[in-house]
Design a protein around this motif. Sequence first.
Motif, PDB file in Angstrom:
ATOM      1  N   ILE A 175       0.856  -1.192   0.000  1.00  0.00           N
ATOM      2  CA  ILE A 175       0.000   0.000   0.000  1.00  0.00           C
ATOM      3  C   ILE A 175       0.890   1.238   0.000  1.00  0.00           C
ATOM      4  N   GLY A 176       0.704   2.095  -1.007  1.00  0.00           N
ATOM      5  CA  GLY A 176       1.492   3.328  -1.090  1.00  0.00           C
ATOM      6  C   GLY A 176       0.839   4.523  -0.460  1.00  0.00           C
ATOM      7  N   ALA A 177      -0.503   4.524  -0.387  1.00  0.00           N
ATOM      8  CA  ALA A 177      -1.231   5.654   0.198  1.00  0.00           C
ATOM      9  C   ALA A 177      -2.613   5.194   0.621  1.00  0.00           C
ATOM     10  N   ARG A 178      -3.075   5.750   1.742  1.00  0.00           N
ATOM     11  CA  ARG A 178      -4.448   5.537   2.203  1.00  0.00           C
ATOM     12  C   ARG A 178      -5.133   6.895   2.248  1.00  0.00           C
ATOM     13  N   LEU A 179      -6.284   6.968   1.593  1.00  0.00           N
ATOM     14  CA  LEU A 179      -7.010   8.237   1.508  1.00  0.00           C
ATOM     15  C   LEU A 179      -8.486   8.009   1.791  1.00  0.00           C
ATOM     16  N   PRO A 180      -9.181   9.028   2.321  1.00  0.00           N
ATOM     17  CA  PRO A 180     -10.636   8.904   2.456  1.00  0.00           C
ATOM     18  C   PRO A 180     -11.301   8.924   1.090  1.00  0.00           C
ATOM     19  N   LEU A 181     -12.506   8.397   1.021  1.00  0.00           N
ATOM     20  CA  LEU A 181     -13.224   8.294  -0.252  1.00  0.00           C
ATOM     21  C   LEU A 181     -13.317   9.639  -0.961  1.00  0.00           C
ATOM     22  N   ASP A 182     -13.560  10.712  -0.207  1.00  0.00           N
ATOM     23  CA  ASP A 182     -13.739  12.028  -0.821  1.00  0.00           C
ATOM     24  C   ASP A 182     -12.485  12.530  -1.528  1.00  0.00           C
ATOM     25  N   GLU A 183     -11.327  11.921  -1.250  1.00  0.00           N
ATOM     26  CA  GLU A 183     -10.084  12.345  -1.900  1.00  0.00           C
ATOM     27  C   GLU A 183      -9.716  11.418  -3.059  1.00  0.00           C
TER      28      GLU A 183
ATOM     29  N   GLU B 233      -9.907  11.820  -6.219  1.00  0.00           N
ATOM     30  CA  GLU B 233      -9.181  12.441  -7.332  1.00  0.00           C
ATOM     31  C   GLU B 233      -7.678  12.443  -7.074  1.00  0.00           C
ATOM     32  N   LYS B 234      -7.280  12.747  -5.839  1.00  0.00           N
ATOM     33  CA  LYS B 234      -5.870  12.664  -5.473  1.00  0.00           C
ATOM     34  C   LYS B 234      -5.385  11.227  -5.624  1.00  0.00           C
ATOM     35  N   GLY B 235      -6.234  10.283  -5.243  1.00  0.00           N
ATOM     36  CA  GLY B 235      -5.893   8.880  -5.363  1.00  0.00           C
ATOM     37  C   GLY B 235      -5.612   8.478  -6.797  1.00  0.00           C
ATOM     38  N   ILE B 236      -6.434   8.944  -7.723  1.00  0.00           N
ATOM     39  CA  ILE B 236      -6.242   8.612  -9.142  1.00  0.00           C
ATOM     40  C   ILE B 236      -4.940   9.210  -9.650  1.00  0.00           C
ATOM     41  N   GLU B 237      -4.611  10.413  -9.198  1.00  0.00           N
ATOM     42  CA  GLU B 237      -3.340  11.030  -9.590  1.00  0.00           C
ATOM     43  C   GLU B 237      -2.162  10.184  -9.111  1.00  0.00           C
ATOM     44  N   LEU B 238      -2.251   9.681  -7.886  1.00  0.00           N
ATOM     45  CA  LEU B 238      -1.173   8.857  -7.349  1.00  0.00           C
ATOM     46  C   LEU B 238      -1.073   7.531  -8.095  1.00  0.00           C
ATOM     47  N   VAL B 239      -2.229   6.940  -8.452  1.00  0.00           N
ATOM     48  CA  VAL B 239      -2.215   5.692  -9.219  1.00  0.00           C
ATOM     49  C   VAL B 239      -1.495   5.899 -10.546  1.00  0.00           C
ATOM     50  N   ALA B 240      -1.697   7.056 -11.178  1.00  0.00           N
ATOM     51  CA  ALA B 240      -1.016   7.358 -12.438  1.00  0.00           C
ATOM     52  C   ALA B 240       0.493   7.423 -12.267  1.00  0.00           C
ATOM     53  N   GLN B 241       0.943   7.670 -11.023  1.00  0.00           N
ATOM     54  CA  GLN B 241       2.375   7.713 -10.721  1.00  0.00           C
ATOM     55  C   GLN B 241       2.907   6.351 -10.249  1.00  0.00           C
ATOM     56  N   GLY B 242       2.045   5.343 -10.286  1.00  0.00           N
ATOM     57  CA  GLY B 242       2.471   4.009  -9.903  1.00  0.00           C
ATOM     58  C   GLY B 242       2.294   3.668  -8.442  1.00  0.00           C
ATOM     59  N   VAL B 243       1.539   4.485  -7.720  1.00  0.00           N
ATOM     60  CA  VAL B 243       1.307   4.249  -6.292  1.00  0.00           C
ATOM     61  C   VAL B 243       0.050   3.399  -6.116  1.00  0.00           C
ATOM     62  N   LYS B 244       0.123   2.396  -5.252  1.00  0.00           N
ATOM     63  CA  LYS B 244      -1.065   1.598  -4.943  1.00  0.00           C
ATOM     64  C   LYS B 244      -1.841   2.320  -3.853  1.00  0.00           C
ATOM     65  N   VAL B 245      -3.046   2.743  -4.195  1.00  0.00           N
ATOM     66  CA  VAL B 245      -3.861   3.572  -3.315  1.00  0.00           C
ATOM     67  C   VAL B 245      -5.041   2.780  -2.789  1.00  0.00           C
ATOM     68  N   VAL B 246      -5.306   2.910  -1.510  1.00  0.00           N
ATOM     69  CA  VAL B 246      -6.502   2.341  -0.886  1.00  0.00           C
ATOM     70  C   VAL B 246      -7.380   3.487  -0.424  1.00  0.00           C
ATOM     71  N   LEU B 247      -8.627   3.507  -0.896  1.00  0.00           N
ATOM     72  CA  LEU B 247      -9.594   4.478  -0.431  1.00  0.00           C
ATOM     73  C   LEU B 247     -10.341   3.888   0.767  1.00  0.00           C
ATOM     74  N   GLU B 248     -10.285   4.576   1.887  1.00  0.00           N
ATOM     75  CA  GLU B 248     -10.950   4.113   3.104  1.00  0.00           C
ATOM     76  C   GLU B 248     -12.345   4.704   3.165  1.00  0.00           C
ATOM     77  N   VAL B 249     -13.304   3.846   2.846  1.00  0.00           N
ATOM     78  CA  VAL B 249     -14.703   4.284   2.817  1.00  0.00           C
ATOM     79  C   VAL B 249     -15.171   4.593   4.230  1.00  0.00           C
ATOM     80  N   ARG B 250     -14.798   3.738   5.172  1.00  0.00           N
ATOM     81  CA  ARG B 250     -15.009   4.016   6.592  1.00  0.00           C
ATOM     82  C   ARG B 250     -13.744   3.581   7.324  1.00  0.00           C
TER      83      ARG B 250
END
Length: 352
Positions: free
Chosen positions: A322-330, A332-349
């Motif tokens: 896991i490269g980054a954990r972000l809340p669901l509302d973020e 768009e930032k998550g998609i930007e990080l994925v484009a940079q090769g980061v594995k992002v987990v969106l924490e819904v709760r």
Amino acid sequence: MCWVAWPFVRALVKFAPGPGNVAVREVPAPELTAGKVLIDVAAVAICGTDRSAIAKGHGMTTPRTLGHEVAGVIAEIAPDVETPLAVGDRVTVETDAYRCGRCEYCRKEEYNRCPYRLGIGTTVDGGLADQLVMPAETLHKLPDGLSLAAGALCEPLAVAVHAVIEQSPSLAGEVVVVIGPGAIGMLCAQVAHAVGATVVLVGRSRHADKLALAERLGIHHTVDSETTDVAEFVGSLTDGYGAHSVFECSGAPGVLEGVPPLLRKGGRIVLLAFFHEPPAVDVETLLNQELELVGSRGKRASSFRTALRLVESGQIDLEPVIGARLPLDEWEKGIELVAQGVKVVLEVRPEP
């Protein structure tokens, strides 16, 4: 634990075709029907499929809730379901919202090949929402001690298991090359290591941090293809013969064309990545060197069972992937990080 029905839930929705057209919206809560289980979604990992859906539309019918790498907690079980699972159990899910159960593939538990299969996040609504309803047989209990965020990576781990174990012969004692140190490549390398292969993970100079992480995870060899002749390096490990198998996990232009020199005669090329541009395949080389070109698409129920055993036994470590954990509302930032090769987990709760 008492479940209260929600009339609406939050969801990340592709609301119209074409680039963009994605937002967090309120949608009707999923309905618990016969044979199904209601899950309070905790975490969803973003993959290239989600990014493609957002950027291009992915050819999907809209509106569509995205997300298929899911972990959560069981909120309710339909009365007709017989299962060892219970309300409150922490689970991950297969991605099959529907499979016919009657075709030749389903009868052999090759659900990824079912011609009638419907997948969450693509052909039916997915897991990037407060709640998700899934067939009871698609749920798998998470090992104790594994975070729900890491639990969301059980799906890509199952993809790696399918390629390295189910689509391959025994690799114990063999030298294998994994191309691309993204999440799938990192997990393929760990699985290959777990089954006894000597693993060479290949990346580029910009992947220095990921290659260093792979070394910390126990991967035998990491190679920067921009500073090292990979074929020469692999030859040094194999008395000049070449690798038994190459797992192509990058989808990068020109990479597949450079794979044959890494292989011994009779070697295997296993494709996991999707290519944006069709690669050129040298059929004459495949024929003369008796190379096998193997596709590995998705995963099966058996892939999840093996993946979870590998995690529970400590042979696979999901947390560092896991490269980054972000809340669901973020998102768009998550998609930007994925484009940079980061594995992002969106924490819904978020976990307590």
